[in-house]
Design an enzyme around this catalytic site. Structure first.
Site, PDB file in Angstrom:
ATOM      1  N   SER A 269      28.295  -5.967  -6.570  1.00 36.87           N
ATOM      2  CA  SER A 269      27.721  -5.215  -7.672  1.00 36.87           C
ATOM      3  C   SER A 269      27.736  -3.788  -7.430  1.00 36.87           C
ATOM      4  O   SER A 269      28.332  -3.146  -6.325  1.00 36.87           O
ATOM      5  CB  SER A 269      26.164  -5.724  -7.830  1.00 36.87           C
ATOM      6  OG  SER A 269      25.390  -5.105  -6.619  1.00 36.87           O
ATOM      7  N   LYS A 270      26.957  -2.985  -8.246  1.00 38.71           N
ATOM      8  CA  LYS A 270      27.032  -1.374  -8.301  1.00 38.71           C
ATOM      9  C   LYS A 270      26.400  -1.065  -6.802  1.00 38.71           C
ATOM     10  O   LYS A 270      26.841  -0.184  -6.338  1.00 38.71           O
ATOM     11  CB  LYS A 270      25.958  -0.885  -8.990  1.00 38.71           C
ATOM     12  CG  LYS A 270      26.389  -1.041 -10.543  1.00 38.71           C
ATOM     13  CD  LYS A 270      26.932   0.493 -10.981  1.00 38.71           C
ATOM     14  CE  LYS A 270      27.378   0.462 -12.513  1.00 38.71           C
ATOM     15  NZ  LYS A 270      28.460  -0.298 -12.821  1.00 38.71           N
TER      16      LYS A 270
END
Ligand code: GLU
Length: 338
Positions: A269-270
Site C-alpha cells: 500500500s501507500k
C-alpha cells in the site's frame, strides 16, 4: 439476449491470430512492485508471441487521479524495458487512450444496452443497500441488488429523456445463470453474479462511467484478446464477461497474476513507498535487476539480471503460480546486490 458462451479459443494454438494484450493502470500514484508484476506479465505474454500491446490510462475516477501520475507510470514502464504499439506518446487507431476522453463510446454502449432492455435507471443508493445488509445474511460488503427493487420497465425512449435519468444511476440487468471461465493462472472460476452483486452500476448518479463498463467497452473496441492483470480484479471478471456478451462481443482470455504482499502478508500500500518502481530506480537499482526478480516471482525460469525482451522470448503464463508474492522490505538492497 441470451448470455451464450464465446467460442473456445486457445491463444497458444499455432494458427491463432496474434494476441492483443493491454495494461490499463489508474493514474493514482507511482507503479508499485505489484503493478510492475502485472505489467511485465501482460506485456511479455503477448510480446513473446508476436502480439500487439496497448497501454490505456484509466482516469475516470477524477478525484483519485493524481496529476502527472500517468506520465510517471509510462516513464517507469519504459525504464523497465516495456513498450506499446498503441497508447500514450505513440497514438494508434483506437485513440484516445485516456478514458476521460472516451465518454462518447461509453454513452453509445449504454444506449445499446438500454435498447436491448438490459439497463434501468435506479434511485436506490449505496446506503439504501447497506441498510439491507444489516439483515442477518449481510456480509461485510454490499448485499446483491435485489431484483424486487428493479423499477417497472421504463417507457420506450427513456434513455434519451434527461428527466428519466436525472439523479439516477444506470444499472445493468443481470439475467441468466452462473458464468464460468478458465483463468490461465487461477484455474476454473464460476460465479453467479445474481448472488454476488446482482444488477450492477454502469453509470453513477453523478454521471461518471463505472470502471466495469469502461473496461469492457475499451477492451472490445481495442480488440483485446488477453487480459492479464492483478488478482484484485478477479471478482470483477464475471460481471465483465456478462457485459461483453450483452454488447455482442467475445470475452478475452483472462489471467490474474498474484498480488505482491509485504513481509506481514498484507497487500502493498501507500505505506510501502520504497516499493514503487520509481523509488527503486532512485535507489540505484538497475532495470534488469528488477525485471529479473519480477520474472522469477512470475515463476519463469532464469535467474539474476534479465532484459525485459529476454523474459518475453520465453514467457509462459502457465508457469505463473497463483499464491501471493512476498516482497522483501529491503528489496532495493537485495536488488542492488544481484
Ligand atoms: N485500472 C485498473 C487498476 O489500475 C485495472 C483495470 C484492468 O486491468 O482491468 O486497477
Amino acid at each position: 439476449m441470451p448470455d451464450r458462451p464465446a467460442p473456445p479459443s486457445d491463444p497458444r494454438s499455432a494458427d491463432a491470430a496474434p494476441p492483443v494484450g493491454r495494461f490499463a493502470p489508474s493514474p493514482t500514484g507511482d507503479l508499485h512492485v505489484g503493478s510492475a508484476l502485472a505489467a511485465l506479465a501482460a506485456w511479455a505474454s503477448v510480446r513473446g508471441r508476436g502480439g500487439r500491446f496497448v497501454w490505456r490510462v484509466e482516469d475516470l475516477d477524477g478525484p483519485r487521479a493524481v496529476a502527472g501520475a500517468a506520465e510517471r507510470q509510462t516513464e517507469d514502464a519504459r525504464w523497465l524495458g516495456l513498450d506499446w504499439d498503441e497508447g500514450p506518446g505513440v497514438g494508434g487507431p483506437h485513440a484516445p487512450y485516456w478514458q476521460s476522453e472516451r465518454g462518447g463510446l461509453y454513452e453509445s454502449a449504454l444506449a445499446r444496452l438500454a435498447r436491448a432492455g438490459r439497463l434501468f435507471p435506479c434511485a436506490v443508493s449505496r446506503s439504501d443497500l447497506r441498510d439491507l445488509a444489516s439483515a442477518p445474511h449481510g456480509g461485510p460488503g454490499l448485499p446483491p441488488f435485489p431484483p424486487a427493487l428493479r423499477p417497472a420497465p421504463p417507457a420506450d425512449g427513456w434513455f434519451e429523456d434527461p428527466e428519466a435519468r436525472a439523479d439516477r444511476a444506470l444499472r445493468f440487468r443481470v439475467d441468466g445463470g452462473p458464468v464460468s471461465f478458465d483463468d490461465r493462472v487461477v484455474g476454473f472460476v464460476e460465479e453467479d453474479v445474481r448472488q454476488t452483486t446482482g444488477d450492477f452500476v454502469l453509470q453513477r448518479r453523478d454521471g461518471v462511467t463505472a470502471y466495469q463498463l469502461a473496461v469492457v467497452v475499451d477492451d472490445l473496441a481495442m480488440g483485446v484478446t488477453e487480459v492479464v492483470r492483478g488478482r484484485d480484479l478477479l471478482d470483477s471478471t464475471a460481471r465483465q464477461i456478462l457485459l461483453a456478451r450483452a454488447l455482442g462481443g467475445a470475452e478475452p482470455v483472462y489471467a490474474h497474476v498474484p498480488l505482491a504482499v509485504g513481509a506481514d502478508g498484507e497487500k502493498l500500500s501507500k505505506r510501502d513507498e520504497g516499493l514503487t518502481v520509481r523509488a527503486l530506480r532512485e535507489a540505484g537499482v538497475a532495470p534488469e535487476a528488477l525485471v529479473g526478480w519480477l520474472a522469477e516471482a512470475l515463476g519463469q525460469p532464469g535467474a539474476g539480471r534479465r532484459a525485459a525482451a529476454d523474459v518475453a522470448a520465453s514467457f509462459d503464463l502457465s508457469r505463473v503460480r497463483p499464491e501471493p508474492v512476498t516482497v522483501p522490505a529491503r528489496l532495493a538492497a537485495h536488488l542492488r546486490a544481484r
